[in-house]
Scaffold this motif. Structure first.
Motif, PDB file in Angstrom:
ATOM      1  N   LEU A 119     -14.045  34.994  18.567  1.00 50.77           N
ATOM      2  CA  LEU A 119     -13.589  35.806  17.669  1.00 50.77           C
ATOM      3  C   LEU A 119     -12.247  36.441  17.683  1.00 50.77           C
ATOM      4  CD1 LEU A 119     -17.492  38.231  17.515  1.00 50.77           C
ATOM      5  CD2 LEU A 119     -15.646  37.519  15.896  1.00 50.77           C
ATOM      6  N   PRO A 120     -12.109  37.397  16.707  1.00 55.27           N
ATOM      7  CA  PRO A 120     -10.395  38.113  17.001  1.00 55.27           C
ATOM      8  C   PRO A 120     -10.792  39.850  17.645  1.00 55.27           C
ATOM      9  CG  PRO A 120     -10.616  38.627  15.327  1.00 55.27           C
ATOM     10  CD  PRO A 120     -11.683  37.147  15.207  1.00 55.27           C
ATOM     11  N   PHE A 121     -10.523  40.092  18.376  1.00 54.77           N
ATOM     12  CA  PHE A 121     -10.865  40.812  19.721  1.00 54.77           C
ATOM     13  C   PHE A 121     -10.352  42.245  17.781  1.00 54.77           C
ATOM     14  CE2 PHE A 121     -10.110  44.847  22.079  1.00 54.77           C
ATOM     15  CZ  PHE A 121     -11.624  44.455  22.488  1.00 54.77           C
ATOM     16  N   SER A 122      -9.929  42.335  17.040  1.00 51.98           N
ATOM     17  CA  SER A 122      -9.786  43.207  16.006  1.00 51.98           C
ATOM     18  C   SER A 122     -10.905  43.854  15.327  1.00 51.98           C
ATOM     19  CB  SER A 122      -8.538  42.683  15.087  1.00 51.98           C
ATOM     20  OG  SER A 122      -9.091  41.656  13.922  1.00 51.98           O
ATOM     21  N   ILE A 123     -12.219  42.661  15.681  1.00 54.25           N
ATOM     22  CA  ILE A 123     -12.935  42.967  15.075  1.00 54.25           C
ATOM     23  C   ILE A 123     -13.718  44.388  15.807  1.00 54.25           C
ATOM     24  CG2 ILE A 123     -14.780  41.235  15.751  1.00 54.25           C
ATOM     25  CD1 ILE A 123     -15.617  41.247  13.017  1.00 54.25           C
ATOM     26  N   ILE A 124     -13.430  44.635  16.535  1.00 59.83           N
ATOM     27  CA  ILE A 124     -14.312  45.613  17.708  1.00 59.83           C
ATOM     28  C   ILE A 124     -13.661  46.665  17.955  1.00 59.83           C
ATOM     29  CG2 ILE A 124     -16.195  43.655  17.949  1.00 59.83           C
ATOM     30  CD1 ILE A 124     -15.054  43.887  20.665  1.00 59.83           C
ATOM     31  N   GLU A 125     -12.262  46.221  17.894  1.00 57.66           N
ATOM     32  CA  GLU A 125     -11.392  46.943  18.360  1.00 57.66           C
ATOM     33  C   GLU A 125     -11.033  48.791  18.673  1.00 57.66           C
ATOM     34  OE1 GLU A 125      -7.264  45.566  18.414  1.00 57.66           O
ATOM     35  OE2 GLU A 125      -6.863  46.181  15.766  1.00 57.66           O
ATOM     36  N   SER A 126     -11.499  48.862  17.055  1.00 60.23           N
ATOM     37  CA  SER A 126     -11.518  50.347  16.470  1.00 60.23           C
ATOM     38  C   SER A 126     -12.669  50.893  16.967  1.00 60.23           C
ATOM     39  CB  SER A 126     -11.698  50.769  15.490  1.00 60.23           C
ATOM     40  OG  SER A 126     -12.440  50.064  15.050  1.00 60.23           O
ATOM     41  N   ALA A 127     -13.869  50.240  17.245  1.00 64.78           N
ATOM     42  CA  ALA A 127     -14.404  50.431  18.780  1.00 64.78           C
ATOM     43  C   ALA A 127     -14.832  50.932  19.347  1.00 64.78           C
ATOM     44  CB  ALA A 127     -15.852  49.707  17.521  1.00 64.78           C
ATOM     45  N   ILE A 128     -14.403  50.272  20.408  1.00 66.48           N
ATOM     46  CA  ILE A 128     -13.735  50.010  21.627  1.00 66.48           C
ATOM     47  C   ILE A 128     -13.202  51.410  21.530  1.00 66.48           C
ATOM     48  CG2 ILE A 128     -12.757  49.093  23.913  1.00 66.48           C
ATOM     49  CD1 ILE A 128     -15.283  47.242  23.488  1.00 66.48           C
ATOM     50  N   GLU A 129     -12.677  51.801  21.088  1.00 69.58           N
ATOM     51  CA  GLU A 129     -11.877  53.141  20.937  1.00 69.58           C
ATOM     52  C   GLU A 129     -12.378  54.343  20.615  1.00 69.58           C
ATOM     53  OE1 GLU A 129      -7.369  55.087  19.427  1.00 69.58           O
ATOM     54  OE2 GLU A 129      -8.391  53.562  18.176  1.00 69.58           O
ATOM     55  N   LYS A 130     -13.221  54.347  19.907  1.00 65.89           N
ATOM     56  CA  LYS A 130     -13.908  55.434  20.094  1.00 65.89           C
ATOM     57  C   LYS A 130     -15.063  55.436  21.220  1.00 65.89           C
ATOM     58  CE  LYS A 130     -14.382  55.565  14.578  1.00 65.89           C
ATOM     59  NZ  LYS A 130     -14.935  55.349  13.799  1.00 65.89           N
ATOM     60  N   MET A 131     -15.125  54.180  21.460  1.00 66.35           N
ATOM     61  CA  MET A 131     -16.298  53.832  22.762  1.00 66.35           C
ATOM     62  C   MET A 131     -15.476  55.013  24.102  1.00 66.35           C
ATOM     63  SD  MET A 131     -18.146  51.789  25.199  1.00 66.35           S
ATOM     64  CE  MET A 131     -16.194  51.823  26.407  1.00 66.35           C
ATOM     65  N   GLY A 158     -27.422  51.208  28.740  1.00 67.61           N
ATOM     66  CA  GLY A 158     -27.162  52.985  28.801  1.00 67.61           C
ATOM     67  C   GLY A 158     -26.310  53.514  27.486  1.00 67.61           C
ATOM     68  N   PRO A 159     -25.594  54.658  27.904  1.00 66.13           N
ATOM     69  CA  PRO A 159     -25.332  55.243  26.289  1.00 66.13           C
ATOM     70  C   PRO A 159     -24.217  54.787  25.673  1.00 66.13           C
ATOM     71  CG  PRO A 159     -26.337  56.393  28.121  1.00 66.13           C
ATOM     72  CD  PRO A 159     -26.038  55.615  28.383  1.00 66.13           C
ATOM     73  N   ALA A 160     -23.176  54.573  26.725  1.00 66.73           N
ATOM     74  CA  ALA A 160     -22.072  53.505  26.083  1.00 66.73           C
ATOM     75  C   ALA A 160     -22.156  52.385  25.470  1.00 66.73           C
ATOM     76  CB  ALA A 160     -21.104  53.105  27.281  1.00 66.73           C
ATOM     77  N   ALA A 161     -23.353  51.260  25.392  1.00 66.34           N
ATOM     78  CA  ALA A 161     -23.578  49.962  25.027  1.00 66.34           C
ATOM     79  C   ALA A 161     -24.714  50.873  23.873  1.00 66.34           C
ATOM     80  CB  ALA A 161     -24.202  49.351  25.450  1.00 66.34           C
ATOM     81  N   LYS A 162     -25.197  51.533  23.862  1.00 64.42           N
ATOM     82  CA  LYS A 162     -25.786  51.765  22.327  1.00 64.42           C
ATOM     83  C   LYS A 162     -25.226  52.941  21.531  1.00 64.42           C
ATOM     84  CE  LYS A 162     -30.860  53.140  24.842  1.00 64.42           C
ATOM     85  NZ  LYS A 162     -31.021  53.999  24.599  1.00 64.42           N
ATOM     86  N   TYR A 163     -24.140  53.445  21.430  1.00 65.56           N
ATOM     87  CA  TYR A 163     -23.334  54.132  21.055  1.00 65.56           C
ATOM     88  C   TYR A 163     -22.155  53.027  20.175  1.00 65.56           C
ATOM     89  CZ  TYR A 163     -19.421  57.068  19.290  1.00 65.56           C
ATOM     90  OH  TYR A 163     -18.512  57.551  18.801  1.00 65.56           O
ATOM     91  N   LEU A 164     -21.693  52.017  20.973  1.00 63.44           N
ATOM     92  CA  LEU A 164     -21.000  50.990  20.938  1.00 63.44           C
ATOM     93  C   LEU A 164     -21.697  50.134  19.943  1.00 63.44           C
ATOM     94  CD1 LEU A 164     -18.736  49.458  21.010  1.00 63.44           C
ATOM     95  CD2 LEU A 164     -19.234  47.941  22.582  1.00 63.44           C
ATOM     96  N   CYS A 165     -23.480  49.954  19.484  1.00 61.89           N
ATOM     97  CA  CYS A 165     -23.921  48.752  19.001  1.00 61.89           C
ATOM     98  C   CYS A 165     -24.097  49.629  17.863  1.00 61.89           C
ATOM     99  CB  CYS A 165     -25.149  49.183  19.588  1.00 61.89           C
ATOM    100  SG  CYS A 165     -25.061  47.404  20.700  1.00 61.89           S
ATOM    101  N   GLU A 166     -24.366  51.468  18.248  1.00 61.77           N
ATOM    102  CA  GLU A 166     -24.176  52.065  16.903  1.00 61.77           C
ATOM    103  C   GLU A 166     -23.549  52.209  15.864  1.00 61.77           C
ATOM    104  OE1 GLU A 166     -25.730  56.035  17.707  1.00 61.77           O
ATOM    105  OE2 GLU A 166     -27.520  55.535  19.001  1.00 61.77           O
ATOM    106  N   ILE A 167     -22.096  52.120  16.001  1.00 61.58           N
ATOM    107  CA  ILE A 167     -20.917  52.231  16.000  1.00 61.58           C
ATOM    108  C   ILE A 167     -20.587  51.023  14.478  1.00 61.58           C
ATOM    109  CG2 ILE A 167     -18.180  52.640  15.759  1.00 61.58           C
ATOM    110  CD1 ILE A 167     -18.311  53.901  18.286  1.00 61.58           C
ATOM    111  N   LEU A 168     -20.581  50.035  15.937  1.00 61.65           N
ATOM    112  CA  LEU A 168     -20.002  48.231  14.579  1.00 61.65           C
ATOM    113  C   LEU A 168     -21.719  48.295  13.983  1.00 61.65           C
ATOM    114  CD1 LEU A 168     -19.741  46.753  18.023  1.00 61.65           C
ATOM    115  CD2 LEU A 168     -18.572  46.731  16.760  1.00 61.65           C
ATOM    116  N   GLY A 169     -22.698  48.430  14.117  1.00 68.14           N
ATOM    117  CA  GLY A 169     -24.069  48.774  12.796  1.00 68.14           C
ATOM    118  C   GLY A 169     -23.345  48.628  11.750  1.00 68.14           C
ATOM    119  N   ALA A 170     -22.627  50.941  12.216  1.00 72.28           N
ATOM    120  CA  ALA A 170     -22.404  51.678  11.198  1.00 72.28           C
ATOM    121  C   ALA A 170     -20.873  50.851  10.628  1.00 72.28           C
ATOM    122  CB  ALA A 170     -21.958  52.687  11.114  1.00 72.28           C
ATOM    123  N   LEU A 171     -20.188  50.234  11.157  1.00 69.32           N
ATOM    124  CA  LEU A 171     -18.719  49.392  10.640  1.00 69.32           C
ATOM    125  C   LEU A 171     -19.139  48.198   9.697  1.00 69.32           C
ATOM    126  CD1 LEU A 171     -16.545  49.289  13.672  1.00 69.32           C
ATOM    127  CD2 LEU A 171     -16.665  51.226  11.732  1.00 69.32           C
TER     128      LEU A 171
END
Length: 291
Positions: A102-114, A278-291
């Motif tokens: 996996l290229p990191f680019s697929i999650i980097e914007s979500a990581i930044e928001k988190m 935890g809240p951070a993990a849930k938030y990351l999953c929510e963002i990625l699911g929306a993306l």
């Protein structure tokens, strides 16, 4: 002892230009701001404002104190935010595992928001092969795992797709493939292929993209790309890894006979079914699911 409210009054008065403007800015009375600044001057034993003119003017000591007061207020705000994070059970450390495919680019914007939403959560990133990744998630060594879909998701793990990864064939501009409108399967079989080890271990990708009779393996996709740049062989890699190199003129993509349509693979995020994210993990999953 320094009082936070006094520091707030002092900074507001300095930035707003007067005690009355500071009072309006803070939603307080002018007398409370004035008293706060006076008490701070008494506690510090210095004069912070010259009050001999129409509007108070910072003294040299006040100018130096202003920068220090701002630092202290920022620190106080960080302490308050960190305390609230502890109350909300926000993770101190979030560990994620990523398949080397996996290229990191697929999650980097979500990581930044988190990171903006949860600034006190430290991120720990691991690169793990598919089997090691699912085991790490199952054993609670990794909170979230990101991989390329292959076999069925192991029992006890939940997942959600976070997008598709497009794969392309690449070669050096000096390769004989560079000028071919289409490269035949027979030709590909006879030329050395460079492959990420995780690709060889992925049943779906191995069936779709492993062609050559001679395959060199590398643990990291970046190493695969470097070997191809040197003209040592050709490879199938995520398109995102190729784009920058293509713009620099060190790589090109070519059309193989076997690839009649876009080669897309789903990228998933995995977590343990009974785990309390935890809240951070849930938030990351929510963002990625929306993306």
């Amino acid at each position: 002892m320094l009082n936070i409210e006094q520091l707030v009054a002092f900074v507001a008065a300095a930035e707003q230009g007067s005690f009355s403007a500071a009072a309006r800015h803070l939603g307080k009375s002018q007398s409370s701001v004035s008293i706060g600044v006076n008490n701070l001057e008494v506690d510090l034993g210095v004069t912070l404002f010259d009050r001999s003119t129409k509007y108070p003017k910072l003294t040299p000591q006040g100018v130096r104190m202003l920068s220090q007061a701002k630092v202290l207020l920022r620190q106080a705000e960080r302490i308050r935010n960190y305390s609230q994070s502890s109350v909300d059970n926000v993770e101190d450390i979030l560990t994620i595992g990523i398949d080397p495919l996996l290229p990191f680019s697929i999650i980097e914007s979500a990581i930044e928001k988190m990171s903006q939403r949860f600034p006190f959560t430290q991120l720990n990133v691991l690169r793990l092969s598919a089997d090691s990744l699912t085991s790490a998630v199952s054993n609670n060594d990794v909170d979230l795992g990101f991989n390329i879909a292959s076999d069925a998701v192991p029992e006890g793990l939940d997942f959600v797709s976070v997008g598709n990864v497009e794969w392309v064939c690449i070669c050096s501009p000096d390769s004989m493939f560079a000028d071919m409108p289409q490269v035949s399967n027979e030709t590909l079989i006879g030329e050395r292929q460079i492959a990420c080890r995780s690709m060889v271990e992925n049943a779906v990708l191995r069936a779709q993209g492993l062609f050559s009779q001679e395959v060199w393996r590398a643990d990291d996709q970046e190493d695969v790309v470097k070997l191809v740049e040197q003209g040592i062989g050709w490879a199938v890699v995520p398109k995102d890894l190729m784009l920058e190199k293509k713009s620099m003129g060190t790589l090109i993509d070519f059309r193989p006979e076997f690839q009649r349509h876009e080669m897309l693979m789903s990228a998933d995020v995995l977590w343990k079914s009974n785990a309390q994210l935890g809240p951070a993990a849930k938030y990351l999953c929510e963002i990625l699911g929306a993306l």
